[in-house]
Design a protein around this motif. Sequence first.
Motif, PDB file in Angstrom:
ATOM      1  N   LEU A  88       0.829  -1.215   0.000  1.00 26.13           N
ATOM      2  CA  LEU A  88       0.000   0.000   0.000  1.00 26.13           C
ATOM      3  C   LEU A  88       0.861   1.262   0.000  1.00 26.13           C
ATOM      4  O   LEU A  88       1.899   1.337   0.656  1.00 26.13           O
ATOM      5  CB  LEU A  88      -0.966  -0.021   1.192  1.00 26.13           C
ATOM      6  N   ARG A  89       0.404   2.266  -0.757  1.00 30.21           N
ATOM      7  CA  ARG A  89       1.142   3.507  -0.937  1.00 30.21           C
ATOM      8  C   ARG A  89       0.174   4.697  -0.774  1.00 30.21           C
ATOM      9  O   ARG A  89      -1.032   4.499  -0.637  1.00 30.21           O
ATOM     10  CB  ARG A  89       1.750   3.571  -2.357  1.00 30.21           C
ATOM     11  N   VAL A  90       0.715   5.876  -0.867  1.00 35.84           N
ATOM     12  CA  VAL A  90      -0.115   7.077  -0.766  1.00 35.84           C
ATOM     13  C   VAL A  90      -1.230   7.086  -1.821  1.00 35.84           C
ATOM     14  O   VAL A  90      -2.338   7.561  -1.577  1.00 35.84           O
ATOM     15  CB  VAL A  90       0.780   8.339  -0.882  1.00 35.84           C
ATOM     16  N   THR A  91      -0.939   6.495  -2.962  1.00 33.42           N
ATOM     17  CA  THR A  91      -1.956   6.464  -4.022  1.00 33.42           C
ATOM     18  C   THR A  91      -3.149   5.581  -3.651  1.00 33.42           C
ATOM     19  O   THR A  91      -4.168   5.597  -4.336  1.00 33.42           O
ATOM     20  CB  THR A  91      -1.334   5.923  -5.335  1.00 33.42           C
ATOM     21  N   ASP A  92      -3.026   4.803  -2.596  1.00 32.40           N
ATOM     22  CA  ASP A  92      -4.143   3.947  -2.166  1.00 32.40           C
ATOM     23  C   ASP A  92      -5.008   4.619  -1.098  1.00 32.40           C
ATOM     24  O   ASP A  92      -5.970   4.008  -0.605  1.00 32.40           O
ATOM     25  CB  ASP A  92      -3.595   2.626  -1.623  1.00 32.40           C
ATOM     26  N   VAL A  93      -4.655   5.837  -0.721  1.00 28.36           N
ATOM     27  CA  VAL A  93      -5.354   6.499   0.392  1.00 28.36           C
ATOM     28  C   VAL A  93      -6.860   6.513   0.164  1.00 28.36           C
ATOM     29  O   VAL A  93      -7.328   6.737  -0.958  1.00 28.36           O
ATOM     30  CB  VAL A  93      -4.799   7.933   0.602  1.00 28.36           C
ATOM     31  N   SER A  94      -7.579   6.215   1.237  1.00 23.66           N
ATOM     32  CA  SER A  94      -9.048   6.178   1.323  1.00 23.66           C
ATOM     33  C   SER A  94      -9.655   4.874   0.815  1.00 23.66           C
ATOM     34  O   SER A  94     -10.869   4.695   0.892  1.00 23.66           O
ATOM     35  CB  SER A  94      -9.702   7.396   0.656  1.00 23.66           C
ATOM     36  N   VAL A 124      -7.096   3.121   4.286  1.00 24.69           N
ATOM     37  CA  VAL A 124      -5.728   3.615   4.104  1.00 24.69           C
ATOM     38  C   VAL A 124      -5.716   5.130   4.311  1.00 24.69           C
ATOM     39  O   VAL A 124      -6.521   5.850   3.704  1.00 24.69           O
ATOM     40  CB  VAL A 124      -5.209   3.269   2.691  1.00 24.69           C
ATOM     41  N   GLN A 125      -4.837   5.603   5.182  1.00 28.06           N
ATOM     42  CA  GLN A 125      -4.709   7.042   5.457  1.00 28.06           C
ATOM     43  C   GLN A 125      -3.261   7.454   5.258  1.00 28.06           C
ATOM     44  O   GLN A 125      -2.352   6.683   5.510  1.00 28.06           O
ATOM     45  CB  GLN A 125      -5.085   7.342   6.920  1.00 28.06           C
ATOM     46  N   GLU A 126      -3.076   8.697   4.857  1.00 25.96           N
ATOM     47  CA  GLU A 126      -1.722   9.230   4.783  1.00 25.96           C
ATOM     48  C   GLU A 126      -1.232   9.498   6.199  1.00 25.96           C
ATOM     49  O   GLU A 126      -1.971   9.997   7.043  1.00 25.96           O
ATOM     50  CB  GLU A 126      -1.699  10.511   3.943  1.00 25.96           C
ATOM     51  N   ARG A 127       0.004   9.141   6.469  1.00 22.64           N
ATOM     52  CA  ARG A 127       0.548   9.370   7.806  1.00 22.64           C
ATOM     53  C   ARG A 127       1.055  10.789   7.932  1.00 22.64           C
ATOM     54  O   ARG A 127       1.626  11.334   6.984  1.00 22.64           O
ATOM     55  CB  ARG A 127       1.725   8.412   8.043  1.00 22.64           C
ATOM     56  N   SER A 128       0.883  11.337   9.107  1.00 23.26           N
ATOM     57  CA  SER A 128       1.486  12.649   9.348  1.00 23.26           C
ATOM     58  C   SER A 128       2.977  12.444   9.615  1.00 23.26           C
ATOM     59  O   SER A 128       3.823  13.207   9.184  1.00 23.26           O
ATOM     60  CB  SER A 128       0.807  13.320  10.540  1.00 23.26           C
ATOM     61  N   ASN A 129       3.258  11.353  10.270  1.00 23.98           N
ATOM     62  CA  ASN A 129       4.598  11.068  10.743  1.00 23.98           C
ATOM     63  C   ASN A 129       5.216   9.969   9.866  1.00 23.98           C
ATOM     64  O   ASN A 129       5.181   8.806  10.210  1.00 23.98           O
ATOM     65  CB  ASN A 129       4.442  10.570  12.181  1.00 23.98           C
ATOM     66  N   LYS A 130       5.741  10.347   8.688  1.00 23.88           N
ATOM     67  CA  LYS A 130       6.150   9.328   7.715  1.00 23.88           C
ATOM     68  C   LYS A 130       7.427   8.602   8.138  1.00 23.88           C
ATOM     69  O   LYS A 130       8.286   9.163   8.809  1.00 23.88           O
ATOM     70  CB  LYS A 130       6.327   9.967   6.339  1.00 23.88           C
ATOM     71  N   ASN A 131       7.505   7.339   7.733  1.00 24.72           N
ATOM     72  CA  ASN A 131       8.671   6.524   8.052  1.00 24.72           C
ATOM     73  C   ASN A 131       9.350   6.124   6.743  1.00 24.72           C
ATOM     74  O   ASN A 131       8.836   5.285   5.995  1.00 24.72           O
ATOM     75  CB  ASN A 131       8.207   5.270   8.822  1.00 24.72           C
ATOM     76  N   SER A 132      10.493   6.702   6.469  1.00 27.37           N
ATOM     77  CA  SER A 132      11.116   6.461   5.159  1.00 27.37           C
ATOM     78  C   SER A 132      11.913   5.145   5.139  1.00 27.37           C
ATOM     79  O   SER A 132      12.458   4.750   4.123  1.00 27.37           O
ATOM     80  CB  SER A 132      12.028   7.639   4.789  1.00 27.37           C
ATOM     81  N   ASN A 133      11.952   4.453   6.268  1.00 30.12           N
ATOM     82  CA  ASN A 133      12.701   3.189   6.314  1.00 30.12           C
ATOM     83  C   ASN A 133      11.938   2.027   5.696  1.00 30.12           C
ATOM     84  O   ASN A 133      12.527   1.005   5.369  1.00 30.12           O
ATOM     85  CB  ASN A 133      13.048   2.827   7.761  1.00 30.12           C
ATOM     86  N   ILE A 134      10.623   2.139   5.621  1.00 35.50           N
ATOM     87  CA  ILE A 134       9.849   1.034   5.046  1.00 35.50           C
ATOM     88  C   ILE A 134       9.042   1.562   3.861  1.00 35.50           C
ATOM     89  O   ILE A 134       8.678   2.747   3.806  1.00 35.50           O
ATOM     90  CB  ILE A 134       8.920   0.367   6.100  1.00 35.50           C
ATOM     91  N   THR A 135       8.780   0.658   2.918  1.00 38.81           N
ATOM     92  CA  THR A 135       8.157   1.086   1.655  1.00 38.81           C
ATOM     93  C   THR A 135       6.718   1.545   1.861  1.00 38.81           C
ATOM     94  O   THR A 135       6.185   2.281   1.045  1.00 38.81           O
ATOM     95  CB  THR A 135       8.162  -0.062   0.625  1.00 38.81           C
TER      96      THR A 135
END
Lengths: 609, 609
Positions: free
Chosen positions: A10-16, A75-86
């Motif tokens: 899942l990615r940002v494009t899957d939000v909602s 699926v929601q966009e995170r405010s606190n993004k984690n760049s260590n995982i895809t």
Amino acid sequence: MYRTHTCGELRVTDVSKTVTLAGWVQTIRKFGAITFIDLRDRYGITQLLFGEDLQSQLDANPPGREFVLQAVGIVQERSNKNSNITTGEIEITVKSFTILNKSAIPPFTITDETDGGDDLRMKYRYLDLRRNAVKKNLELRYAVSRSTRNYLHEQGFMDIETPFLIKSTPEGARDFVVPSRMNPGQFYALPQSPQTFKQLLMVSGYDRYYQIVKCFRDEDLRADRQPEFTQIDCEMAFVQQEDILNMFEGLVKRIFKDVKGIDYNDMVERMTWEDAMWHYGNDKPDIRFGMHICNLKKPGSVYVNKEDKAALINGADFKVFDDAETVLCIAVPGCSEYTRKQTDEITEWVKRPQIGMKGLVFIKCNADGTFKSSVDKFYSEEKLKAIAEAANAQAGDLILVLAGAEERTRKAMSELRLEMGKRLGLRKDNEFRLLWVLDFPLFEYDEEGNRWVARHHPFTSPKPSDIEVMINNNPVITDAAKYLEHPYAGIKANAYDMVLNGNEIGGGSIRIYQRALQEKMFTALGMSKEEALHKFGFLLGAFEYGAPPHGGLAFGFDRLCAILGGSESIRDFIAFPKNNSGRDVMLDAPSSIDDKQFDELQIKLDLKA
Amino acid sequence: MYRTHTCGELRVTDVSKTVTLAGWVQTIRKFGAITFIDLRDRYGITQLLFGEDLQSQLDANPPGREFVLQAVGIVQERSNKNSNITTGEIEITVKSFTILNKSAIPPFTITDETDGGDDLRMKYRYLDLRRNAVKKNLELRYAVSRSTRNYLHEQGFMDIETPFLIKSTPEGARDFVVPSRMNPGQFYALPQSPQTFKQLLMVSGYDRYYQIVKCFRDEDLRADRQPEFTQIDCEMAFVQQEDILNMFEGLVKRIFKDVKGIDYNDMVERMTWEDAMWHYGNDKPDIRFGMHICNLKKPGSVYVNKEDKAALINGADFKVFDDAETVLCIAVPGCSEYTRKQTDEITEWVKRPQIGMKGLVFIKCNADGTFKSSVDKFYSEEKLKAIAEAANAQAGDLILVLAGAEERTRKAMSELRLEMGKRLGLRKDNEFRLLWVLDFPLFEYDEEGNRWVARHHPFTSPKPSDIEVMINNNPVITDAAKYLEHPYAGIKANAYDMVLNGNEIGGGSIRIYQRALQEKMFTALGMSKEEALHKFGFLLGAFEYGAPPHGGLAFGFDRLCAILGGSESIRDFIAFPKNNSGRDVMLDAPSSIDDKQFDELQIKLDLKA
């Protein structure tokens, strides 16, 4: 399906989107009225957010580490993004969840750096396999297998299965045997390799055969040997050595490309066995770095075609060198300023029982052009300079000299070279250097039996120019002391090993395909006509009906994967390995069998006191 | 390379090229001063023309059948083209040639229709493998394997190797065992399948696993069984039955497309086990043709949910039907005009010991709408008409009726249906009809032990709705006579078989993944807690650490290939098969082993007189 998506996709494009995930609980973090759970599967980790509405349900049935959880959410966009995982840009706001299965607390943590020791991890291998570090190894293994199959398919090879229940022909390594219930008193053997079968397939006209196949050897297990191991086994007909080398360096280059993304465009170097032994002290040199051995002195009876530099050390009354069969040195770059403590430490290193030397001589090639050695008493600066020139040492280098019996000294120097290469960071994990070692001796001398044994195996052909030597001479060694003068001592094999970073990853040969030559080989190895017929009658028979010229090789699949994965241990690249006693500690195998089985097989135990 | 081209690739477009070919001499034809040799390799046959200039050389060293020949020559267009072979438009005018190896006269001809018997061909399997008929089978096998790997790879499956030296847990079939030298008195077993390992891999999170893998069963070999055989072994996690069915009918459709060029676009039919038994008399129906069984009479205790048509035959005082447990019939289309001789012949056929019926009743549904039967004495034309309607017979059909004990009669009717289908040409070689058989009973009754045995294997889950029935009831059968009334008799398995043209090509199940249910299963099968822990402790242990829902299946690879190749015999599709005594007659294996081996393994023979 228990899920609509994996935990890695899942990615940002899957939000909602409303999604269902299923996987294992990696971590649980509670912050007041909300709970975060990292859900893990083969594909990745996704963060689940359990809001206030689900807390009472969580409290009633609290999930723990390694529970199997199914969650439906958005699926929601995170405010606190984690760049260590895809999946680090999103999280799932959970609407409902189900605990699909519980888990006891695992005996060790399912993390890259686990707290589990080797024994514990082997006992619970099914949990160890969950760790990302192990998973990556098995994925690499599958990628190597896939790449191999694709390349060989494109080259016209056919995967043909050969049997596992075959005939026991103990040569060299011990066979595992299998009692036959239907043929009481008789046994099958498990194959040590499909060698004779692939040769029969050549006789049958399947001119490009391969198999990725389990093989079995009942040997005492040294570290990193397994009683069952996997080979990439290949054979071709109507080929000469050159064709095989080209075909299979192509394979390894393809694997580099597919698996590691490396374009290996360099020519694969080639080296004779004699040169490998002479310059590196072993038959699988690590050519990622130079530091060639300089042969100051060697016995006249071995490497007869090679010149040493004994003149440089003779006549100095230095008894250690004068008495030694062999004196070898290497020039270690940039180490002339090693302290006494450092040189002492290296001296101790070569005196360890595994290396077994009595001492070490060193010569410092100082930056100012002067020389300083531990044998200044015997060798003038001028003489030291001449030695340094012979060793190809530069100002600033440290020359290390070993002296003693030929075999031990050469082996020790080989180890010392590798050790110094390692210390100097010259053996880089991400550098891969391939090498073909060629022109092995066909025979090795067996002192105990005063006879010849096959260095590779009894099916390897001599070099074309040596066939007459083999046919026309009696293999019997009349004078053991002079075995090196026997014509067979000089016969070279039409064989080749592929070496990667100092490891033999594969080897093979052009085979004998003429019955007379094969019979001569069996005779040379001390086999009677009857014994040869009993064991290999089918092969000798096959050679009577139009056997084509052929050859092949086999790669050690486990080791190839380990090296590509940057590991020393093949065990990390096998899903369910055995320990050094040949035990599967997870299964608790081998184990006793019951009386009915003994009875049916018509065997019984005959245990020694 | 001993060749520039293969014997299958030269075409008219290559005319005037100088080429080198190498291969086997298929035929030699001499016409005066010229000689034609057909040269064969894996890829085809090319005609070589030896002109007058080469005749003396040919006479000096005459090549014979199966000699290995290398020829250099020029590609020429043939005047006399041969459209039967792909190279038939050209021939090679030979300039020079070399005999690479001679051949003795082969013990049988290397042709499609060989004169070699089975035993001879097995002894010289390396020559048998040269025949085009056998080569095509192995090529098909490789194509199936390749297609399988490609499909499964695209679907995200990973090939993971499981061990061959495992633990003996004799359930059902016998294990082959391997004495462990390093652990005296203990034995490994060879895997009957990687069942528990693939389940562990699911527990480990490798949610799509596959392997094309050898398996071993020490069974008495019926025709067409091999002690070692190959499975396409698959397992998936987080799936329900529907997901598995879709995934693997996709696999078989892909194989049809890749290997046979067949677009199998139809839905794969599904049938319950009960319907299969009811309408076809067996659990792997050949649905290429109808001819459904009509159940005139059946015992009340089996197929309890099915209605028979006993009313149609009762009350006629026909003792054979009245006394029989079961009366079944089929309507054979268009055979109403069979002669007495023909119906007698069918009667003899069902009386053969393999079928074992006492006789056959037939009803001719004449074209004019009248009926004529062998039981006219008991049944009026009106009654015969009613039976014919029940059997769905049309005017012109021949109804065959069998009566007797339930199991034997149903089996016999199943065989008779297949036989009539074959005779009428309804089982077409080039037609492929897939079928899923579902909802098998979970348990079978074992009369001898008055207990339950697993129909599939002990890891198969009951249908979700039957889990409670299994958990909440005591498996012990108190009244053997009423075993069918035990709650366990009705439990259905979450299992499925894939059937192709009347052959089971694969089967599998959704597995138990809960420790408590797995323990209940072991108890139901009569295993003590200790025994279950000893044998399957690792699996029960694994189920405690978060086992996901999972299921899978395995295809019998040898059989699948045989059916796709239009053969009844798997042996034709195995490179080096064993005979019905488990012997490899080419190797002469199994065989005796030597004293040193016995000594090292600490076992001895215990032969019965």
